[in-house]
Scaffold this motif. Structure first.
Motif, PDB file in Angstrom:
ATOM      1  N   CYS A  25       0.847  -1.155   0.054  1.00 45.89           N
ATOM      2  CA  CYS A  25       0.060   0.060   0.063  1.00 45.89           C
ATOM      3  C   CYS A  25       0.938   1.116   0.049  1.00 45.89           C
ATOM      4  O   CYS A  25       1.749   1.395   0.862  1.00 45.89           O
ATOM      5  CB  CYS A  25      -1.124  -0.001   1.259  1.00 45.89           C
ATOM      6  SG  CYS A  25      -1.926   1.511   1.418  1.00 45.89           S
ATOM      7  N   LYS A  62      -8.069   2.397   3.864  1.00 48.45           N
ATOM      8  CA  LYS A  62      -6.733   2.578   4.064  1.00 48.45           C
ATOM      9  C   LYS A  62      -6.260   2.533   5.545  1.00 48.45           C
ATOM     10  O   LYS A  62      -5.529   1.521   5.760  1.00 48.45           O
ATOM     11  CB  LYS A  62      -6.460   3.853   3.423  1.00 48.45           C
ATOM     12  CG  LYS A  62      -4.891   3.963   3.388  1.00 48.45           C
ATOM     13  CD  LYS A  62      -4.542   5.200   2.907  1.00 48.45           C
ATOM     14  CE  LYS A  62      -4.695   6.392   3.591  1.00 48.45           C
ATOM     15  NZ  LYS A  62      -4.241   7.701   3.323  1.00 48.45           N
ATOM     16  N   CYS A  77      -8.241  -1.085  -5.784  1.00 48.82           N
ATOM     17  CA  CYS A  77      -6.789  -0.867  -5.312  1.00 48.82           C
ATOM     18  C   CYS A  77      -5.922  -1.184  -6.547  1.00 48.82           C
ATOM     19  O   CYS A  77      -5.870  -2.421  -6.849  1.00 48.82           O
ATOM     20  CB  CYS A  77      -6.503  -1.870  -4.084  1.00 48.82           C
ATOM     21  SG  CYS A  77      -4.753  -1.791  -3.561  1.00 48.82           S
ATOM     22  N   CYS A  85      -8.767   3.696  -2.477  1.00 51.27           N
ATOM     23  CA  CYS A  85      -9.847   2.992  -1.805  1.00 51.27           C
ATOM     24  C   CYS A  85     -10.757   3.875  -0.853  1.00 51.27           C
ATOM     25  O   CYS A  85     -11.968   3.536  -0.685  1.00 51.27           O
ATOM     26  CB  CYS A  85      -9.211   1.752  -1.059  1.00 51.27           C
ATOM     27  SG  CYS A  85      -8.308   2.404   0.361  1.00 51.27           S
TER      28      CYS A  85
END
Length: 445
Positions: free
Chosen positions: A32, A55, A89, A38
């Motif tokens: 990430c 997140k 994502c 998101c």
């Protein structure tokens, strides 16, 4: 199956990301890079300023938990489990897996088992345990659940909103109809007759139907339509014993309940897959559970095999039959269907199925499906039934309601039973399933 799907379904990569007992071998929090895609896609974050978003709920909370200095934040229970974050994502972070395991840890370690929230969530999650009682006395159950006093008690005592009408139980369940009709033997006979009419030299075609609780107890017309349509194409249908897919259990952190249901379902359907059956679902949340949530969270023998051989009912026919060709020569009564306000469930979008119903049925004479946009319906299974989540649910669904009302007719269409509840609740429209349209178009009366 795409490479990404194959990677997601590899049992060797199935690890519990929250227990700390093993390293998460799947692409996880370190992938990430905080782009916040998101968060911008999350329907809850859009209407609830207090919700920190996927997140935080996923990778950031995972990092904190891994260090051992942070409990699961209670905001994880505000996640609706729509799973739209998975779909957007760019780094393929397993967000819903993280959310599901986080909710499970929160419920196990931090939620009182005597609290109203826990009892209410467990009841809502295990609808399949209580539904048989209501289905046994459907008229009485429908009368009692429709009373104002019942709604008042549910709201004040259980925290189940009194704003919604409880879905009615059918006077005959799908499995009762299936048994009365003759079960697998009748289906095999009808399928064979259909293959002869179609001059098919194909060997026997067979599917195992995962109907889910709601189609069994509340909307058996959808399940019946599925059986008739598949038999029309020469498929023998079997309907094995099964339990809830587990989706409402995942959403409420009841992972022990979900594990028991998943284990039963995997063992049942894996045995049928070994015999040559493919698994068919008429609910996109059910197919999502078997295809994604099971292999993400469990590694029972047969889990990956069931996931790889599970399909949405309409998707499967489009892959294996000339469904478009059949519909080109068919029609439905315009007075019955006409313009249909179609909503694609989030769990259909996550499987790449969001455009198929409109694309498929647009060429069918007598109906005109209109996509009402990519917004979430807001109900997300049990989420919109909770008193404290009802207003959020309706705010999320407002865009969908507005777009539905722009359609000339007062009929909607979707593959998800709880989305159908929300569509009807927000507009008063009658809601149909694509399989019901196919049944009317293709199956001889």
């Amino acid at each position: 199956m795409s490479e990404k799907e194959a990677e997601r379904r590899d049992p060797a990569e199935l690890q519990d990301v929250f227990t700390g007992e093993s390293i998460d071998l799947r692409p996880g929090s370190d992938d990430c890079y905080k782009c916040s895609t998101c968060d911008t896609e999350c329907p809850v974050a859009e209407v609830d300023d207090d919700f920190p978003g996927p997140k935080f709920q996923g990778p950031e909370q995972w990092r904190l938990k891994r260090k051992g200095d942070h409990d699961i934040d209670d905001s994880v229970m505000a996640c609706s489990n729509c799973m739209r974050c998975d779909n957007v994502c760019p780094s393929d972070v397993p967000l819903s897996q993280m959310h599901n395991t986080a909710r499970g840890d929160y419920v196990d370690e931090q939620m009182s088992k005597f609290s109203r929230e826990y009892i209410r969530n467990r009841i809502l999650s295990n609808y399949g345990r209580l539904a048989p009682l209501g289905a046994r006395f459907p008229r009485l159950a429908n009368f009692v659940m429709g009373l104002s006093v019942t709604k008042f008690v549910n709201e004040k005592v259980m925290g189940i909103t009194g704003e919604r009408d409880f879905p009615e139980f059918a006077t005959q369940t799908f499995t009762e109809w299936w048994a009365e009709r003759g079960g697998t033997a009748t289906s095999k006979k009808r399928a064979q007759e259909a293959r002869e009419r179609r001059n098919e030299a194909t060997s026997e075609k067979c599917v195992a139907y995962f109907h889910g609780d709601y189609s069994n107890y509340n909307t058996p017309e959808v399940a019946k339509a599925m059986v008739r349509v598949y038999e029309q194409f020469g498929y023998e249908v079997v309907v094995p014993d099964q339990r809830c897919s587990g989706t409402p259990m995942f959403a409420n952190g009841m992972l022990d309940d979900a594990r028991r249901a998943a284990k039963f379902n995997v063992e049942t359907f894996a045995a049928l897959v070994e015999q040559g059956y493919d698994v068919i679902c008429s609910c996109t949340s059910c197919s999502m559970a078997l295809r994604q949530e099971y292999p993400e969270l469990y590694s029972f023998d047969g889990t990956a095999k069931v996931a790889a051989n599970t399909f949405d009912a309409v998707e499967y026919l489009r892959i294996n039959e000339d469904l478009e060709g059949e519909l080109a020569d068919a029609s439905v009564p315009e007075s019955e269907f006409g313009e249909l306000a179609y909503h694609a469930p989030c769990h259909a979008r996550n499987q790449g199925l969001d455009g198929q119903a409109v694309e498929l049925l647009s060429a069918l004479d007598g109906t005109d499906p209109v996509d009402v946009g990519d917004s979430c319906s807001g109900i997300s299974g049990t989420y919109g039934w909770k008193s404290e989540k009802y207003d959020t649910s309706m705010k999320i669904g407002a865009e969908m309601f507005e777009h539905m009302e722009d359609v000339e007719s007062e009929t909607g269409m979707t593959e998800c039973p709880t989305c159908a509840m929300q569509m009807n609740h927000g507009t008063g429209y009658e809601i149909r399933h694509p399989l019901e349209v196919l049944d009317a178009a293709l199956v001889d009366a």
